[in-house]
Design a protein around this motif. Structure first.
Motif, PDB file in Angstrom:
ATOM      1  N   ALA A   1      31.691  31.037  25.548  1.00  0.00           N
ATOM      2  CA  ALA A   1      30.973  32.384  25.342  1.00  0.00           C
ATOM      3  C   ALA A   1      30.560  32.534  24.079  1.00  0.00           C
ATOM      4  CB  ALA A   1      31.356  33.517  26.225  1.00  0.00           C
ATOM      5  N   GLY A   2      31.698  32.290  23.302  1.00  0.00           N
ATOM      6  CA  GLY A   2      31.571  32.463  21.679  1.00  0.00           C
ATOM      7  C   GLY A   2      30.497  31.660  21.167  1.00  0.00           C
ATOM      8  N   LYS A   3      30.732  30.411  21.356  1.00  0.00           N
ATOM      9  CA  LYS A   3      29.844  29.365  20.939  1.00  0.00           C
ATOM     10  C   LYS A   3      28.332  29.605  21.248  1.00  0.00           C
ATOM     11  CE  LYS A   3      33.160  25.309  21.315  1.00  0.00           C
ATOM     12  NZ  LYS A   3      33.405  24.096  21.827  1.00  0.00           N
ATOM     13  N   GLN A   4      28.196  30.305  22.583  1.00  0.00           N
ATOM     14  CA  GLN A   4      26.767  30.573  22.813  1.00  0.00           C
ATOM     15  C   GLN A   4      26.167  31.697  22.421  1.00  0.00           C
ATOM     16  OE1 GLN A   4      25.724  29.167  26.631  1.00  0.00           O
ATOM     17  NE2 GLN A   4      27.221  27.466  26.835  1.00  0.00           N
ATOM     18  N   GLY A   5      27.213  32.720  21.965  1.00  0.00           N
ATOM     19  CA  GLY A   5      26.677  34.180  21.407  1.00  0.00           C
ATOM     20  C   GLY A   5      26.833  34.777  22.559  1.00  0.00           C
ATOM     21  N   ARG A   6      27.394  34.774  23.634  1.00  0.00           N
ATOM     22  CA  ARG A   6      27.270  35.589  24.928  1.00  0.00           C
ATOM     23  C   ARG A   6      28.673  36.215  25.078  1.00  0.00           C
ATOM     24  NH1 ARG A   6      25.079  33.646  30.165  1.00  0.00           N
ATOM     25  NH2 ARG A   6      24.210  35.488  30.020  1.00  0.00           N
ATOM     26  N   GLN A   7      28.185  37.551  25.973  1.00  0.00           N
ATOM     27  CA  GLN A   7      29.376  38.426  26.548  1.00  0.00           C
ATOM     28  C   GLN A   7      29.248  37.834  27.927  1.00  0.00           C
ATOM     29  OE1 GLN A   7      31.990  40.129  24.998  1.00  0.00           O
ATOM     30  NE2 GLN A   7      31.401  39.482  23.044  1.00  0.00           N
ATOM     31  N   VAL A   8      30.328  37.511  28.458  1.00  0.00           N
ATOM     32  CA  VAL A   8      30.294  37.193  30.018  1.00  0.00           C
ATOM     33  C   VAL A   8      31.473  38.270  30.601  1.00  0.00           C
ATOM     34  CG1 VAL A   8      30.578  35.309  31.744  1.00  0.00           C
ATOM     35  CG2 VAL A   8      29.504  34.804  29.482  1.00  0.00           C
ATOM     36  N   GLY A   9      30.805  38.730  31.831  1.00  0.00           N
ATOM     37  CA  GLY A   9      31.713  39.337  32.646  1.00  0.00           C
ATOM     38  C   GLY A   9      32.557  38.370  33.495  1.00  0.00           C
ATOM     39  N   CYS A  10      33.681  38.778  33.661  1.00  0.00           N
ATOM     40  CA  CYS A  10      34.593  37.936  34.637  1.00  0.00           C
ATOM     41  C   CYS A  10      35.392  38.842  35.599  1.00  0.00           C
ATOM     42  CB  CYS A  10      35.662  37.298  33.844  1.00  0.00           C
ATOM     43  SG  CYS A  10      34.957  36.081  32.825  1.00  0.00           S
ATOM     44  N   LEU A  11      35.820  38.257  36.791  1.00  0.00           N
ATOM     45  CA  LEU A  11      36.315  38.913  37.830  1.00  0.00           C
ATOM     46  C   LEU A  11      37.712  38.050  38.162  1.00  0.00           C
ATOM     47  CD1 LEU A  11      33.648  40.114  38.207  1.00  0.00           C
ATOM     48  CD2 LEU A  11      34.054  40.688  40.646  1.00  0.00           C
ATOM     49  N   VAL A  12      38.714  38.730  38.490  1.00  0.00           N
ATOM     50  CA  VAL A  12      40.071  37.912  38.842  1.00  0.00           C
ATOM     51  C   VAL A  12      39.663  37.464  40.301  1.00  0.00           C
ATOM     52  CG1 VAL A  12      42.314  37.649  39.145  1.00  0.00           C
ATOM     53  CG2 VAL A  12      41.162  38.945  37.151  1.00  0.00           C
ATOM     54  N   GLN A  13      39.784  36.344  40.821  1.00  0.00           N
ATOM     55  CA  GLN A  13      39.662  36.006  42.205  1.00  0.00           C
ATOM     56  C   GLN A  13      41.075  35.867  42.676  1.00  0.00           C
ATOM     57  OE1 GLN A  13      37.561  32.077  43.264  1.00  0.00           O
ATOM     58  NE2 GLN A  13      38.059  32.410  45.582  1.00  0.00           N
ATOM     59  N   VAL A  14      41.317  36.613  43.670  1.00  0.00           N
ATOM     60  CA  VAL A  14      42.618  36.753  44.546  1.00  0.00           C
ATOM     61  C   VAL A  14      42.516  35.785  45.585  1.00  0.00           C
ATOM     62  CG1 VAL A  14      44.235  38.191  45.336  1.00  0.00           C
ATOM     63  CG2 VAL A  14      42.570  38.816  43.620  1.00  0.00           C
ATOM     64  N   ALA A  15      43.817  35.071  45.924  1.00  0.00           N
ATOM     65  CA  ALA A  15      43.996  34.199  47.018  1.00  0.00           C
ATOM     66  C   ALA A  15      44.522  35.479  48.085  1.00  0.00           C
ATOM     67  CB  ALA A  15      44.762  33.189  46.730  1.00  0.00           C
ATOM     68  N   LEU A  16      44.036  36.000  48.862  1.00  0.00           N
ATOM     69  CA  LEU A  16      44.711  37.066  49.582  1.00  0.00           C
ATOM     70  C   LEU A  16      45.574  36.240  50.972  1.00  0.00           C
ATOM     71  CD1 LEU A  16      41.592  39.423  50.313  1.00  0.00           C
ATOM     72  CD2 LEU A  16      43.650  39.768  48.816  1.00  0.00           C
ATOM     73  N   ASP A  17      45.306  35.129  51.025  1.00  0.00           N
ATOM     74  CA  ASP A  17      46.502  34.284  51.848  1.00  0.00           C
ATOM     75  C   ASP A  17      47.486  33.727  51.014  1.00  0.00           C
ATOM     76  OD1 ASP A  17      44.823  32.346  50.563  1.00  0.00           O
ATOM     77  OD2 ASP A  17      44.250  31.667  52.191  1.00  0.00           O
ATOM     78  N   ASP A  18      47.490  33.909  49.691  1.00  0.00           N
ATOM     79  CA  ASP A  18      48.555  33.625  48.961  1.00  0.00           C
ATOM     80  C   ASP A  18      48.616  32.079  48.746  1.00  0.00           C
ATOM     81  OD1 ASP A  18      50.412  34.497  46.999  1.00  0.00           O
ATOM     82  OD2 ASP A  18      52.157  34.211  48.195  1.00  0.00           O
ATOM     83  N   ASP A  19      47.272  31.251  48.809  1.00  0.00           N
ATOM     84  CA  ASP A  19      47.246  29.745  48.952  1.00  0.00           C
ATOM     85  C   ASP A  19      46.172  29.559  47.779  1.00  0.00           C
ATOM     86  OD1 ASP A  19      47.177  27.182  49.229  1.00  0.00           O
ATOM     87  OD2 ASP A  19      46.234  27.237  51.249  1.00  0.00           O
ATOM     88  N   PRO A  20      46.602  29.219  46.550  1.00  0.00           N
ATOM     89  CA  PRO A  20      45.633  29.225  45.698  1.00  0.00           C
ATOM     90  C   PRO A  20      44.838  27.811  45.692  1.00  0.00           C
ATOM     91  CG  PRO A  20      47.917  29.632  44.564  1.00  0.00           C
ATOM     92  CD  PRO A  20      47.944  29.648  45.988  1.00  0.00           C
ATOM     93  N   ALA A  21      45.140  26.893  46.601  1.00  0.00           N
ATOM     94  CA  ALA A  21      44.639  25.705  47.125  1.00  0.00           C
ATOM     95  C   ALA A  21      42.949  25.930  47.478  1.00  0.00           C
ATOM     96  CB  ALA A  21      44.996  24.794  48.010  1.00  0.00           C
ATOM     97  N   ARG A  22      42.901  27.258  47.933  1.00  0.00           N
ATOM     98  CA  ARG A  22      41.558  27.732  48.540  1.00  0.00           C
ATOM     99  C   ARG A  22      40.937  28.345  47.396  1.00  0.00           C
ATOM    100  NH1 ARG A  22      41.249  31.185  52.683  1.00  0.00           N
ATOM    101  NH2 ARG A  22      39.137  30.550  53.191  1.00  0.00           N
ATOM    102  N   GLY A  23      41.370  28.477  46.289  1.00  0.00           N
ATOM    103  CA  GLY A  23      40.611  29.135  45.331  1.00  0.00           C
ATOM    104  C   GLY A  23      41.315  30.586  45.257  1.00  0.00           C
ATOM    105  N   GLY A  24      41.494  30.958  43.692  1.00  0.00           N
ATOM    106  CA  GLY A  24      42.038  32.391  43.710  1.00  0.00           C
ATOM    107  C   GLY A  24      43.408  32.409  43.177  1.00  0.00           C
ATOM    108  N   ALA A  25      43.747  33.540  42.467  1.00  0.00           N
ATOM    109  CA  ALA A  25      45.154  33.451  41.986  1.00  0.00           C
ATOM    110  C   ALA A  25      46.172  34.309  42.893  1.00  0.00           C
ATOM    111  CB  ALA A  25      44.929  34.362  40.745  1.00  0.00           C
ATOM    112  N   ARG A  26      47.364  34.015  42.841  1.00  0.00           N
ATOM    113  CA  ARG A  26      48.357  34.472  43.683  1.00  0.00           C
ATOM    114  C   ARG A  26      48.309  35.992  43.389  1.00  0.00           C
ATOM    115  NH1 ARG A  26      51.263  31.128  46.702  1.00  0.00           N
ATOM    116  NH2 ARG A  26      51.394  28.841  45.743  1.00  0.00           N
ATOM    117  N   PRO A  27      48.628  37.005  44.233  1.00  0.00           N
ATOM    118  CA  PRO A  27      48.391  38.355  43.820  1.00  0.00           C
ATOM    119  C   PRO A  27      49.337  38.709  42.729  1.00  0.00           C
ATOM    120  CG  PRO A  27      48.063  38.239  46.469  1.00  0.00           C
ATOM    121  CD  PRO A  27      48.713  36.934  45.576  1.00  0.00           C
ATOM    122  N   ALA A  28      50.574  38.147  42.757  1.00  0.00           N
ATOM    123  CA  ALA A  28      51.613  38.426  41.582  1.00  0.00           C
ATOM    124  C   ALA A  28      51.044  38.315  40.085  1.00  0.00           C
ATOM    125  CB  ALA A  28      52.932  37.737  41.783  1.00  0.00           C
TER     126      ALA A  28
END
Length: 248
Positions: free
Chosen positions: A133-160
């Motif tokens: 984003a810095g290289k492209q001169g942009r400000q990008v919004g980011c959300l933390v994706q949460v793995a609600l089943d506690d299984d990051p293999a499906r995408g998402g961070a563990r709640p902890a």
């Protein structure tokens, strides 16, 4: 020579057939009605919930129709398709959301068009997105994706791990922390899953008061998401129709 139904459908979409506009307008009205009713039941104002139209597998002509009908937030989850579509619609007043799993080798492309990335789930990704984003001169919004089943293999961070990733996004020079995102686990009551997400979102807001986005709910479970505080719902099928399986 006969023309297949799929080819006919694709042609009329690409040509902006008025019948397609009517289809999408009717579907949008129904979705808006569902969101409004969910807000009423939850005691919330309709203005508190933003509709993100997920247009994966559908052409830029559908995006144009949605824009004509007043939709301003568009979501995509495959970079190759999203980059092309965003380019074709660059003159439209749209906010582009990238909602799919993101690999670091796709970050340069995604940062070039995405205003908000919903699928940030590891520290390394925060680092790479911010640098690009810095290289492209942009400000990008980011959300933390949460793995609600506690299984990051499906995408998402563990709640902890969510607080750490949120802190990293908030501290990154070229990013802004929007909040959290999740997909309800398969086979689980979405209401229970979104209740857990609501608690995580509140914890993130305690540390970062401006991180007010809670991205949850799709065509089948948007009502449960709104009931548990969703500020953004990601709707595709209910707006544009049932997708055919994606074949690489």
């Amino acid at each position: 020579m006969s023309v297949s139904t799929d080819e006919t459908d694709r042609t009329r979409r690409d040509e902006g057939d008025p019948a397609r506009r009517e289809e999408i307008a009717a579907a949008l009205a129904e979705v808006e009605g569902r969101i409004s009713e969910a807000c009423r039941v939850a005691g919330r104002d309709r203005s508190e919930v933003t509709l993100i139209a997920v247009t994966k597998t559908y052409p830029a002509s559908d995006v144009r129709i949605l824009c004509e009908l007043g939709v301003r937030e568009v979501g995509e989850n495959r970079d190759q398709e999203a980059a092309r579509k965003a380019g074709e619609c660059r003159e439209l007043p749209l906010t582009w959301h990238f909602v799919g799993q993101l690999q670091t080798n796709k970050v340069r492309s995604v940062v070039s068009y995405a205003d908000v990335i919903h699928s940030v789930d590891r520290p390394r990704l925060v680092e790479v997105i911010s640098r690009e984003a810095g290289k492209q001169g942009r400000q990008v919004g980011c959300l933390v994706q949460v793995a609600l089943d506690d299984d990051p293999a499906r995408g998402g961070a563990r709640p902890a791990d969510v607080p750490e990733i949120a802190d990293l996004i908030a501290a990154a020079a070229h990013l802004w922390l929007g909040g959290v995102m999740a997909v309800a686990p398969l086979g689980e009551d979405p209401g229970k899953a979104f209740a857990r997400l609501r608690e995580l979102a509140a914890a993130v807001r305690e540390r970062h008061p401006r991180a007010t986005m809670l991205s949850a709910g799709m065509s089948d479970d948007l009502g449960a998401a709104v009931a548990h505080g969703a500020t953004h719902v990601r709707v595709g099928t209910a707006l544009l129709g049932r997708r055919k399986p994606f074949v690489r």
